[in-house]
Design an enzyme around this catalytic site. Sequence first.
Site, PDB file in Angstrom:
ATOM      1  N   HIS A 106       0.831  -1.209   0.000  1.00  0.00           N
ATOM      2  CA  HIS A 106       0.000   0.000   0.000  1.00  0.00           C
ATOM      3  C   HIS A 106       0.868   1.262   0.000  1.00  0.00           C
ATOM      4  CE1 HIS A 106      -0.119  -0.701   4.644  1.00  0.00           C
ATOM      5  NE2 HIS A 106       0.881   0.107   4.362  1.00  0.00           N
ATOM      6  N   HIS A 150      -2.054   5.448   8.798  1.00  0.00           N
ATOM      7  CA  HIS A 150      -0.715   5.996   9.008  1.00  0.00           C
ATOM      8  C   HIS A 150      -0.795   7.353   9.718  1.00  0.00           C
ATOM      9  CE1 HIS A 150      -0.368   3.062   5.750  1.00  0.00           C
ATOM     10  NE2 HIS A 150       0.907   2.929   6.096  1.00  0.00           N
ATOM     11  N   HIS A 196      11.047  -3.318   3.542  1.00  0.00           N
ATOM     12  CA  HIS A 196      11.402  -1.905   3.498  1.00  0.00           C
ATOM     13  C   HIS A 196      11.665  -1.388   4.905  1.00  0.00           C
ATOM     14  CE1 HIS A 196       7.099  -1.661   4.398  1.00  0.00           C
ATOM     15  NE2 HIS A 196       7.149  -0.356   4.564  1.00  0.00           N
ATOM     16  N   GLU A 250       4.670  -4.915   9.012  1.00  0.00           N
ATOM     17  CA  GLU A 250       3.253  -4.765   8.680  1.00  0.00           C
ATOM     18  C   GLU A 250       2.714  -5.939   7.858  1.00  0.00           C
ATOM     19  OE1 GLU A 250       3.432  -0.964   6.815  1.00  0.00           O
ATOM     20  OE2 GLU A 250       3.844  -1.743   4.804  1.00  0.00           O
TER      21      GLU A 250
END
Length: 410
Positions: A12, A59, A193, A240
Site C-alpha cells: 500500500h 498511518h 522496506h 506490517e
Amino acid sequence: MARIIGGIGTSHVPTIGLAYDKKRQNDPAWAPLFEGYKPVAKWLEEKKPDVLLFFYNDHANSFFFDCYPTFSIGVSPEFEMADEGAGRRPLPGVKGHAKLAAHVTDCLVNDEFDMAVFQDRDLDHGCNSPLGLMWPHEPTWPGAILPIAINVLQHPLPTARRCFKLGQAVRRAVESYPEDLTVVIVGTGGLSHQIHGERTGFNDTDWDEEFLRLFVEKPEALMNMTHAELIRRGGAESAEVIMWMAMRGALTNKINCVHQNHYLATTTNMAVAIYEQDEASGPPPAPVKTISNSELAGVEEIEGTYAFDVPHSVKALNLNRFFWRHREPAFRELVMRDLEAAFDELKLTEEERQLVRNKDWLGLVKYGVSFFVLEKFARVQRMSNLEVYARMRGETLEEFLKTRRVPESA
C-alpha cells in the site's frame, strides 16, 4: 449466507497512488508495477465480489497516538479518502456495508476480539493506494468495502499469530451472515522496506520470495516469527506483513497463488498476489446466525430497556455528535442562541430535530442516542439526570424520588 471467495495480498505504498493519479501507468519506471495489477483487476471483474474486506493500517491520518487502537473496524455506510497533507486524492468516496460490518463486529467481540468501532474516519493510503488499481471507480466503485485497521505503527503490535486468529474469526463471522454476499479478503502492507534511521532503504528480495512461499505453504512458520525477526529479515516497517497474516487466516488451510508480482523501484518491494482457496481443506462453514450478538438474545423482552448497539450508533451518529459537542463552550452557546443553526451544522434530519425540540428524552433513547451524551444536553437545559430519569418514566421528579431508597440524597 455470505462466503469468502479468495484473497489478495498487496502493498500500500503511497507513491503507488501518486503515480496512478499522475497517470504514469506507461512510464517505464512504473509500468512493471501497474502491469502486475492488471490480472488482479481482471480477476475481480470476473469474480464480481460484493465486498472487499480490507486489513489495513492507518498511518496517523485518521487515528492518532492519543488513542491508537490495536484492532478497529469501520461500520460507516460510506467512507471518504483521507487528505494526508497534500490534498485529497481524486477518487470518489466508497460505500461501506454497515449491516455486514455490524454483524462482523458483534461476532468478533463475542469471539473475544475486543474491537474498537469507528465511523466517519477517512481511509488513507493503507487502503486507497492499491484500491484504485484493482477496482474501476468512474463514476463509482462496483461494490463496498469493510475496513479493519490493525496497529502496525506503535509497539506493542499484535503478533503474527494473533492476526492469523483474527482472520479465522473474521471467516466465521462472514460465513454466519445470513444474506447472500461474496467477499474477497485483502491483506495490505510490505514487503521488505525500512524508512527510518540509518538502516533506511534496506531491502531483501530473497526474504520477500521466501515470505511469499511460506505464506502459501507453511504459514505456521511465519506465525512463529517475532516482530524483531520480521524486522531483521525485511526491515522495520516490513513487520506490517502481519496484516497479510490476517488475510491468510481468513482463507482455507490450503491455498493456490494464481498470480504474483513484486517490483522494487526505490524503498519498498511492492507486491501483489491473488490467492484462491482449496475449499476441501477449509473448516466446515459457520452456522448462519439469526442474531449477530448472542449476548443480547432476549433483551427485547426486558421491558423499558433499549440496547445501544452498532446499528443504532450508525443510524444516530450525527444526533449523538450533536449532544457530544455540548462539551464545547462555543457549541453550547450556539445551541442556546440559535438551535436551528446548531441543527444545520450537524445536518440533522427533521425527525431528529423534532425529537430535540420536544426534549423527548425517551424518544431520543429509542431512536439510538446514548444516555451518556444525552446527559450533556441536560446540563445545558439545566436539568439533573434525576429529572431526565423521571421524564423517561413518565413521572415528575417528586414521583420518581419516592421510588428511591434515600430520596434525600438527590
